[in-house]
Motif scaffolding. Sequence first.
Motif, short mmCIF file in Angstrom:
data_model
loop_
_atom_site.label_atom_id
_atom_site.label_comp_id
_atom_site.label_asym_id
_atom_site.label_seq_id
_atom_site.Cartn_x
_atom_site.Cartn_y
_atom_site.Cartn_z
N UNK A 25 0.82 -1.20 0.00
CA UNK A 25 0.00 0.00 0.00
C UNK A 25 0.85 1.25 0.00
N UNK A 26 2.02 1.12 0.61
CA UNK A 26 2.85 2.28 0.86
C UNK A 26 3.65 2.74 -0.34
N UNK A 27 4.15 1.80 -1.13
CA UNK A 27 5.10 2.17 -2.18
C UNK A 27 4.54 3.18 -3.18
N UNK A 28 3.36 2.94 -3.76
CA UNK A 28 2.87 3.95 -4.70
C UNK A 28 2.68 5.30 -4.03
N UNK A 29 2.19 5.30 -2.80
CA UNK A 29 1.96 6.56 -2.09
C UNK A 29 3.27 7.28 -1.81
N UNK A 30 4.29 6.52 -1.43
CA UNK A 30 5.54 7.23 -1.10
C UNK A 30 6.22 7.73 -2.37
N UNK A 31 6.05 7.01 -3.48
CA UNK A 31 6.63 7.52 -4.73
C UNK A 31 5.96 8.84 -5.09
#
Lengths: 228, 256
Positions: A152-158
Amino acid sequence: MQDLAVNLGIDVLFKGTNFIRLLGGLWTALWISLVSVAISIPLGIGMGVLMTKKNRILKAVLRVYLEFIRIMPQLVLLFIMFFGTTRAFGWDLSGEAASIIVFVLWGTAEMGDLVRGALISIPKHQYESSEALGLTNTQTYLYVIIPQTIRRLIPLSINLITRMIKTTSLILMIGVVEVLKVAQQIIEANRMTSPNGAFGVYLTVFLLYFIACWPISMLAKYLEKKWS
Amino acid sequence: MADALLTIDNIVKRFGDNTILDGISFSVKKSEVIVIVGPSGCGKSTLLRCINALEPIQDGKITLDGEVIERNSKTLPLLRQRIGMVFQSYDLFPHLTVLDNILLAPCKVQKRDKEEVKQEAMSLLERVGLKEKAKSYPRELSGGQKQRVAIVRALCMHPEILLFDEVTAALDPEMVREVLDVMLDLAKQGRTMLIVTHEMQFARAIADRIIFLDNGKIVEEATPDEFFDNPKTERAKQFLNTFEFDSVRAKKELAE
Ligand SMILES: Nc1ncnc2c1ncn2[C@@H]1O[C@H](COP(=O)(O)OP(=O)(O)OP(=O)(O)O)[C@@H](O)[C@H]1O
Ligand SMILES: [Mg+2]
């Protein structure tokens, strides 16, 4: 072809070392944002985990910090950090240092909130069905909770990283040599010979930021789709 | 009582001041199928969750083959491996394929050989008609398929007893049957099961014993025929009537 270049003011770029200077500016901007991102991510993960803890005081403090950073325009934070600290504490921060501090404060807050959101979005029954299968607490986190959180985090952090890179254009305001600043210098220096220089240079700056951020946001979109 | 596999001894469960289970005692023998019924909110799910120590109990004792099941005890993960549980909500791990969902606990928790577990998983999947879904992700499955996978996942741990909490309650009607059939098949194999359900015909078909729960107590405990044909208590009669009403109306509609 030649005429078009002059009309758009792109010819400025081919004079002397102008284009190289512009690239150098972009590099400074990228460098500052990448260092800030690299520091913000681990700090943000720590902050996110702390935000899900039950301790009320801790929660309140972190909440206030997050809201403060969100409400304050980054430009104001940059000024406070760069000029304010000199006035108040007599510090002599370099433009780069001040920028990195502000970006880290901002990145940590935003990243913390993302991590908190990802952690609490894992449904309770994911923990329970792991437990019911006999997984220990550590195994539950290792094999079930963390992999889902990261997805869940990776797209948001990018997405956050691209925002941070874009915002580096603000650093100009406190005089860190950076794309826009270089751009303005080039425009000033060539006012006589290339009156349309402003347009061409800004167009190029736009393209450079686009080239830096576009692949990153495409990657974010791709990962979001793949893992949703 | 000597050959009881699971023993529930006078357990009390409270949420705050609210007493949900108020001195429940019964035991489950090996190969026995017990169905727990009762009005909504009477504590059926809570009871199953206590057995698995997902909820702490305030009094009483639960033992599996003589070993006490306690929250926060060191042996709890070991005991839980011997108790399979399937929930009402689809609880598969969304980031893993069907096969990896099934393999996770046997490989990581029981440290069994991956190939061996894989073979077992595939033959169980075949048995529930989902062999070709082994590489799919949970989001690609229907509710009924997910529940069948959840059952296989529990079975692959070789549990001694299976707990089912209204596993068909969230399903579309046409998918209920495929899941119930799997459970009937398990009963035929002689599995020990504790089932909570609102499907009364199914309860009657599968149960060796029915336990009727109301107001935190066991109100009636009987064979299915006794319970459904001759309920002894007024409350059980009332409870069964709520189902009767539906079927009378259904009959009328058929007659028209
Ligand atoms: N975590 C909780 N905190 C407080 N009260 C709870 C909690 N979980 C359940 N309860 C209460 O305990 C009672 C029993 O709940 P439970 O889910 O066990 O009922 P149930 O018999 O399974 O009902 P249903 O047939 O609707 O599934 C309910 O009144 C519910 O509100
Ligand atoms: Mg329930």
